[in-house]
Write a protein that holds these residues in place. Structure first.
Motif, PDB file in Angstrom:
ATOM      1  N   SER A   1      29.099 -20.231 -20.822  1.00  0.00           N
ATOM      2  CA  SER A   1      30.120 -19.179 -20.790  1.00  0.00           C
ATOM      3  C   SER A   1      31.209 -19.413 -21.830  1.00  0.00           C
ATOM      4  N   PHE A   2      31.526 -20.682 -22.125  1.00  0.00           N
ATOM      5  CA  PHE A   2      32.587 -20.959 -23.092  1.00  0.00           C
ATOM      6  C   PHE A   2      32.195 -20.450 -24.486  1.00  0.00           C
ATOM      7  N   LEU A   3      30.931 -20.644 -24.866  1.00  0.00           N
ATOM      8  CA  LEU A   3      30.475 -20.147 -26.163  1.00  0.00           C
ATOM      9  C   LEU A   3      30.443 -18.633 -26.181  1.00  0.00           C
ATOM     10  N   SER A   4      29.945 -18.006 -25.105  1.00  0.00           N
ATOM     11  CA  SER A   4      29.846 -16.542 -25.094  1.00  0.00           C
ATOM     12  C   SER A   4      31.232 -15.898 -25.172  1.00  0.00           C
ATOM     13  N   ILE A   5      32.214 -16.487 -24.493  1.00  0.00           N
ATOM     14  CA  ILE A   5      33.576 -15.950 -24.565  1.00  0.00           C
ATOM     15  C   ILE A   5      34.099 -16.051 -25.994  1.00  0.00           C
TER      16      ILE A   5
ATOM     17  N   SER B   1      38.705  -8.736 -23.327  1.00  0.00           N
ATOM     18  CA  SER B   1      37.553  -9.566 -22.947  1.00  0.00           C
ATOM     19  C   SER B   1      37.622  -9.945 -21.475  1.00  0.00           C
ATOM     20  N   VAL B   2      38.816 -10.250 -20.973  1.00  0.00           N
ATOM     21  CA  VAL B   2      38.964 -10.589 -19.561  1.00  0.00           C
ATOM     22  C   VAL B   2      38.755  -9.358 -18.690  1.00  0.00           C
TER      23      VAL B   2
ATOM     24  N   VAL C   1      42.873 -13.523 -13.194  1.00  0.00           N
ATOM     25  CA  VAL C   1      43.772 -12.945 -14.198  1.00  0.00           C
ATOM     26  C   VAL C   1      44.438 -14.026 -15.038  1.00  0.00           C
ATOM     27  N   LEU C   2      45.119 -14.965 -14.388  1.00  0.00           N
ATOM     28  CA  LEU C   2      45.872 -15.984 -15.124  1.00  0.00           C
ATOM     29  C   LEU C   2      44.959 -16.999 -15.828  1.00  0.00           C
ATOM     30  N   PRO C   3      44.015 -17.651 -15.115  1.00  0.00           N
ATOM     31  CA  PRO C   3      43.209 -18.656 -15.820  1.00  0.00           C
ATOM     32  C   PRO C   3      42.286 -18.067 -16.876  1.00  0.00           C
ATOM     33  N   PHE C   4      41.649 -16.923 -16.592  1.00  0.00           N
ATOM     34  CA  PHE C   4      40.768 -16.319 -17.587  1.00  0.00           C
ATOM     35  C   PHE C   4      41.552 -15.943 -18.840  1.00  0.00           C
ATOM     36  N   SER C   5      42.746 -15.373 -18.657  1.00  0.00           N
ATOM     37  CA  SER C   5      43.554 -14.950 -19.802  1.00  0.00           C
ATOM     38  C   SER C   5      44.068 -16.143 -20.588  1.00  0.00           C
TER      39      SER C   5
ATOM     40  N   TYR D   1      28.764 -13.375 -20.072  1.00  0.00           N
ATOM     41  CA  TYR D   1      29.838 -14.013 -19.305  1.00  0.00           C
ATOM     42  C   TYR D   1      30.310 -13.154 -18.136  1.00  0.00           C
ATOM     43  N   ALA D   2      30.059 -11.837 -18.171  1.00  0.00           N
ATOM     44  CA  ALA D   2      30.471 -10.990 -17.054  1.00  0.00           C
ATOM     45  C   ALA D   2      29.423 -10.967 -15.945  1.00  0.00           C
TER      46      ALA D   2
END
Length: 296
Positions: A23-27, A39-40, A81-85, A223-224
């Motif tokens: 997921s880190f690469l796809s983001i 993106s979030v 919301v907070l961690p993803f952003s 990632y979604a």
């Protein structure tokens, strides 16, 4: 709780680590074309739709108390919301592998947050030692010299760490406000709450953004749908069969996947101190896990 691991549980745990590691690469790939707020919004909005489809398919009961829906909204802010952003913005300025290593500090902050806010989670000497070593590992991975000469990269690393603290607080919130709720419904409701925040925010800040490149569309879909919606369902299955103690092992398995993918696809190179920090973080997490002490 730590339970005996079957071969199937090990396979599911490794699959979960591969999914979240990717997921880190796809983001990061998606961020090459679309703004991080959008993106979030894509991540939580699409994942919410998928999970509500699962809830409808399984005919799971829905909560009727408005207070529970309010608690799910708060959970969506703390856990999505907070961690993803924060982490998406951080990935604009630091490597995906480093992001995954700092993200592994979630378990350390989770233990500390539970000890502060939950009466039944004492900070025993063993846990205190694990938290201390884990904190030191995060500091080494960031690099103390980066904090002395504060710049955009330093801010990005601290943003990722702030995201892990949000995850830890979300765990406490779930323990105190969302007990007795089916985990699939909890995840769907949480993502719905975060969508109510992120979708309007994305429209106001970024406007209507439509991905054009095929790589971006595939990355968002991954990632979604895979790394958020389906990964939640797999996580709940592993949690039920293996216990939370064994699920913590997944935290240690994610960074190697993200580091290898970042190096292979984007040519990322991490400083030696980052690996030293990760080694210290692993030591702290193993101490927190405690099974090595029990075996001895």
């Amino acid at each position: 709780m730590t339970q005996n691991m079957t071969s199937r549980a090990w396979g599911e745990l490794m699959l979960l680590a591969l999914i979240w590691g990717g997921s880190f690469l796809s983001i990061r790939v998606a961020l090459d074309e679309i703004p991080f707020v959008t993106s979030v919004a894509f991540r939580v909005g699409v994942a919410a739709l998928v999970l509500w489809g699962w809830v409808a398919l399984r005919r799971l009961p829905l909560p009727r108390d408005p207070r529970i829906w309010g608690a799910l909204l708060v959970m969506g802010v703390l856990n999505n919301v907070l961690p993803f952003s924060l982490m998406a913005w951080g990935q604009l300025h630091i490597e995906t592998g480093l992001t995954s290593i700092l993200n592994a500090g979630t378990a350390v902050f989770g233990v500390l947050a539970a000890a502060i806010f939950l009466a039944d989670e004492r900070l025993t000497p063993r846990r205190a030692l694990g938290v201390t070593i884990g904190f030191f590992g995060v500091a080494v991975a960031i690099g103390l010299e980066n904090l002395s000469s504060f710049d955009l990269r330093s801010a990005a690393q601290l943003a990722v760490v702030a995201g892990t603290i949000c995850y830890a607080l979300a765990g406490v919130w779930a323990r105190t406000r969302l007990t007795g709720l089916a985990p699939q419904v909890q995840a769907a409701g949480m993502l719905t709450g975060s969508s109510l925040v992120m979708v309007p925010a994305a429209l106001m800040i970024d406007g209507i953004v439509v991905p054009q490149q095929s790589d971006t569309i595939l990355a968002v879909g991954y990632y979604a749908v895979v790394a958020t919606a389906l990964a939640y369902l797999l996580y709940f299955r592993v949690l039920a069969t293996a216990g939370s103690g064994n699920v913590m092992l997944c935290t240690l398995m994610i960074p190697p996947v993200a580091i290898l993918l970042g190096a292979w696809v984007r040519g990322e190179v991490l400083a030696p101190t980052v690996y030293l920090g990760f080694a210290l973080l692993i030591a702290g997490l193993l101490i927190l896990d405690g099974r090595l002490f029990r075996q001895r």
